[in-house]
Design a protein around this motif. Structure first.
Motif, PDB file in Angstrom:
ATOM      1  N   ALA A  81      -7.060  -2.999   2.674  1.00  0.00           N
ATOM      2  CA  ALA A  81      -5.709  -3.564   2.610  1.00  0.00           C
ATOM      3  C   ALA A  81      -5.498  -4.577   3.723  1.00  0.00           C
ATOM      4  O   ALA A  81      -4.822  -5.606   3.535  1.00  0.00           O
ATOM      5  N   GLN A  82      -6.081  -4.316   4.884  1.00  0.00           N
ATOM      6  CA  GLN A  82      -6.001  -5.280   5.979  1.00  0.00           C
ATOM      7  C   GLN A  82      -6.808  -6.538   5.646  1.00  0.00           C
ATOM      8  O   GLN A  82      -6.343  -7.660   5.898  1.00  0.00           O
ATOM      9  N   ASP A  83      -7.991  -6.355   5.086  1.00  0.00           N
ATOM     10  CA  ASP A  83      -8.822  -7.501   4.712  1.00  0.00           C
ATOM     11  C   ASP A  83      -8.134  -8.360   3.651  1.00  0.00           C
ATOM     12  O   ASP A  83      -8.329  -9.585   3.613  1.00  0.00           O
ATOM     13  N   ALA A  84      -7.330  -7.718   2.803  1.00  0.00           N
ATOM     14  CA  ALA A  84      -6.598  -8.453   1.768  1.00  0.00           C
ATOM     15  C   ALA A  84      -5.363  -9.147   2.327  1.00  0.00           C
ATOM     16  O   ALA A  84      -4.673  -9.862   1.609  1.00  0.00           O
ATOM     17  N   GLY A  85      -5.093  -8.940   3.617  1.00  0.00           N
ATOM     18  CA  GLY A  85      -3.935  -9.562   4.259  1.00  0.00           C
ATOM     19  C   GLY A  85      -2.620  -8.889   3.913  1.00  0.00           C
ATOM     20  O   GLY A  85      -1.544  -9.462   4.144  1.00  0.00           O
ATOM     21  N   GLU A  86      -2.679  -7.648   3.393  1.00  0.00           N
ATOM     22  CA  GLU A  86      -1.463  -6.959   2.967  1.00  0.00           C
ATOM     23  C   GLU A  86      -0.953  -5.956   3.993  1.00  0.00           C
ATOM     24  O   GLU A  86       0.151  -5.423   3.858  1.00  0.00           O
ATOM     25  N   LEU A 117       4.223   2.526   5.587  1.00  0.00           N
ATOM     26  CA  LEU A 117       3.584   1.369   4.969  1.00  0.00           C
ATOM     27  C   LEU A 117       4.483   0.137   5.020  1.00  0.00           C
ATOM     28  O   LEU A 117       3.994  -0.987   5.217  1.00  0.00           O
ATOM     29  N   ARG A 118       5.778   0.318   4.864  1.00  0.00           N
ATOM     30  CA  ARG A 118       6.682  -0.830   4.953  1.00  0.00           C
ATOM     31  C   ARG A 118       6.682  -1.418   6.360  1.00  0.00           C
ATOM     32  O   ARG A 118       6.870  -2.621   6.547  1.00  0.00           O
ATOM     33  N   ALA A 119       6.458  -0.561   7.357  1.00  0.00           N
ATOM     34  CA  ALA A 119       6.442  -1.035   8.743  1.00  0.00           C
ATOM     35  C   ALA A 119       5.212  -1.880   9.056  1.00  0.00           C
ATOM     36  O   ALA A 119       5.255  -2.740   9.940  1.00  0.00           O
ATOM     37  N   GLU A 175       6.140  -7.207   0.564  1.00  0.00           N
ATOM     38  CA  GLU A 175       7.014  -6.134   0.069  1.00  0.00           C
ATOM     39  C   GLU A 175       6.741  -5.964  -1.422  1.00  0.00           C
ATOM     40  O   GLU A 175       7.443  -6.508  -2.271  1.00  0.00           O
ATOM     41  N   PRO A 176       5.696  -5.212  -1.773  1.00  0.00           N
ATOM     42  CA  PRO A 176       5.362  -5.063  -3.183  1.00  0.00           C
ATOM     43  C   PRO A 176       6.428  -4.273  -3.930  1.00  0.00           C
ATOM     44  O   PRO A 176       7.192  -3.508  -3.342  1.00  0.00           O
ATOM     45  N   GLU A 177       6.460  -4.445  -5.237  1.00  0.00           N
ATOM     46  CA  GLU A 177       7.485  -3.843  -6.058  1.00  0.00           C
ATOM     47  C   GLU A 177       7.474  -2.328  -5.960  1.00  0.00           C
ATOM     48  O   GLU A 177       8.525  -1.685  -5.925  1.00  0.00           O
ATOM     49  N   LEU A 223       6.755  -0.395  -3.458  1.00  0.00           N
ATOM     50  CA  LEU A 223       7.429   0.076  -2.251  1.00  0.00           C
ATOM     51  C   LEU A 223       8.925  -0.157  -2.333  1.00  0.00           C
ATOM     52  O   LEU A 223       9.715   0.660  -1.852  1.00  0.00           O
ATOM     53  N   ALA A 224       9.324  -1.257  -2.927  1.00  0.00           N
ATOM     54  CA  ALA A 224      10.757  -1.535  -3.090  1.00  0.00           C
ATOM     55  C   ALA A 224      11.381  -0.490  -3.996  1.00  0.00           C
ATOM     56  O   ALA A 224      12.484   0.008  -3.739  1.00  0.00           O
ATOM     57  N   GLN A 225      10.672  -0.117  -5.072  1.00  0.00           N
ATOM     58  CA  GLN A 225      11.173   0.910  -5.968  1.00  0.00           C
ATOM     59  C   GLN A 225      11.277   2.244  -5.284  1.00  0.00           C
ATOM     60  O   GLN A 225      12.236   2.992  -5.440  1.00  0.00           O
ATOM     61  N   ALA A 226      10.262   2.542  -4.455  1.00  0.00           N
ATOM     62  CA  ALA A 226      10.293   3.820  -3.732  1.00  0.00           C
ATOM     63  C   ALA A 226      11.462   3.871  -2.764  1.00  0.00           C
ATOM     64  O   ALA A 226      12.006   4.922  -2.482  1.00  0.00           O
ATOM     65  N   ALA A 227      11.832   2.709  -2.226  1.00  0.00           N
ATOM     66  CA  ALA A 227      12.906   2.679  -1.247  1.00  0.00           C
ATOM     67  C   ALA A 227      14.267   2.803  -1.880  1.00  0.00           C
ATOM     68  O   ALA A 227      15.258   3.076  -1.227  1.00  0.00           O
ATOM     69  N   ALA A 228      14.355   2.560  -3.201  1.00  0.00           N
ATOM     70  CA  ALA A 228      15.650   2.578  -3.873  1.00  0.00           C
ATOM     71  C   ALA A 228      16.233   3.968  -3.941  1.00  0.00           C
ATOM     72  O   ALA A 228      15.521   4.950  -3.925  1.00  0.00           O
TER      73      ALA A 228
END
Length: 216
Positions: A150-155, A200-202, A207-209, A211-216
């Protein structure tokens, strides 16, 4: 040329071995590996003790075979399902979801088999501890590799080490398992999920969908 027939004795031995190991992984997850014995297995499964001994040789042999069997189950239920996701933050989130589901669905009736035996063998040197340590190292290496991808992917930001994230993620998962087993409640799982989401958000650079859905 005559066709060679399968050896019925070998097949019966394999069936007995599978039957025994299906039982031992259940006992191990609930009572620990020290609760295993050739005599107990023979009695509970209505097998001859000499037959069980012939398959495993000793209590230690039975314990080692149980760790290997549990490792195969763990790979099938935790590792393999996440590989369908491409490397990156989505795979890391899926790994969390799969692990929490593995614990909540009681793939092993006592919760996570390896969490149980890690505690049991943390101060018991020997071949069984070596096997448990090797399984634990392989698991944490997989989590760390998932973070690194995930770090290598820049995410995920490179400023948080993969080792630290691995420690934090596995701590949340394992805590939820322990609390759920202890309290016979599913409440710890959404709590762990919320903790993973915030972690993960930190560290996420996007901000993938999911994680946004999980935060709702």
């Amino acid at each position: 040329m005559t066709e060679r027939r399968p050896d019925g004795r070998v097949e019966r031995g394999n069936q007995t071995r599978r039957l025994v190991l299906e039982r031992t992984v259940r006992i191990g997850s609930s009572e620990g590996l020290e609760a295993l014995s050739l005599g107990r297995l023979a009695t509970e499964l209505k097998l001859s003790k000499s037959g069980v001994f012939a398959l495993f040789g000793s209590k230690e042999g039975l314990q080692l075979a149980t760790v290997r069997a549990a490792s195969r189950i763990y790979v099938d239920h935790v590792i393999e399902p996440v590989l369908a996701q491409p490397p990156g933050l989505a795979r890391l989130w899926e790994l969390s979801e799969v692990w929490l589901r593995y614990s909540a669905e009681r793939v092993f009736p006592g919760g996570c088999f390896f969490q149980r035996v890690r505690v049991e063998y943390s101060s018991r040197p020997g071949a069984v501890q070596d096997a448990v340590r090797a399984a634990d190292t392989a698991w944490r290496t997989f989590v760390r590799q998932t973070v690194l991808e995930a770090q290598d992917a820049g995410e995920i930001t490179p400023h948080r080490s993969a080792e630290q994230l691995t420690f934090e993620l596995t701590a949340l998962w394992e805590s939820s398992n322990t609390q759920s087993v202890l309290t016979d409640s599913d409440t710890p799982y959404p709590q762990a999920r919320a903790g993973v989401r915030e972690l993960l958000r930190a560290v996420a650079t996007v901000e993938p969908e999911f994680l946004a859905q999980a935060a709702a």
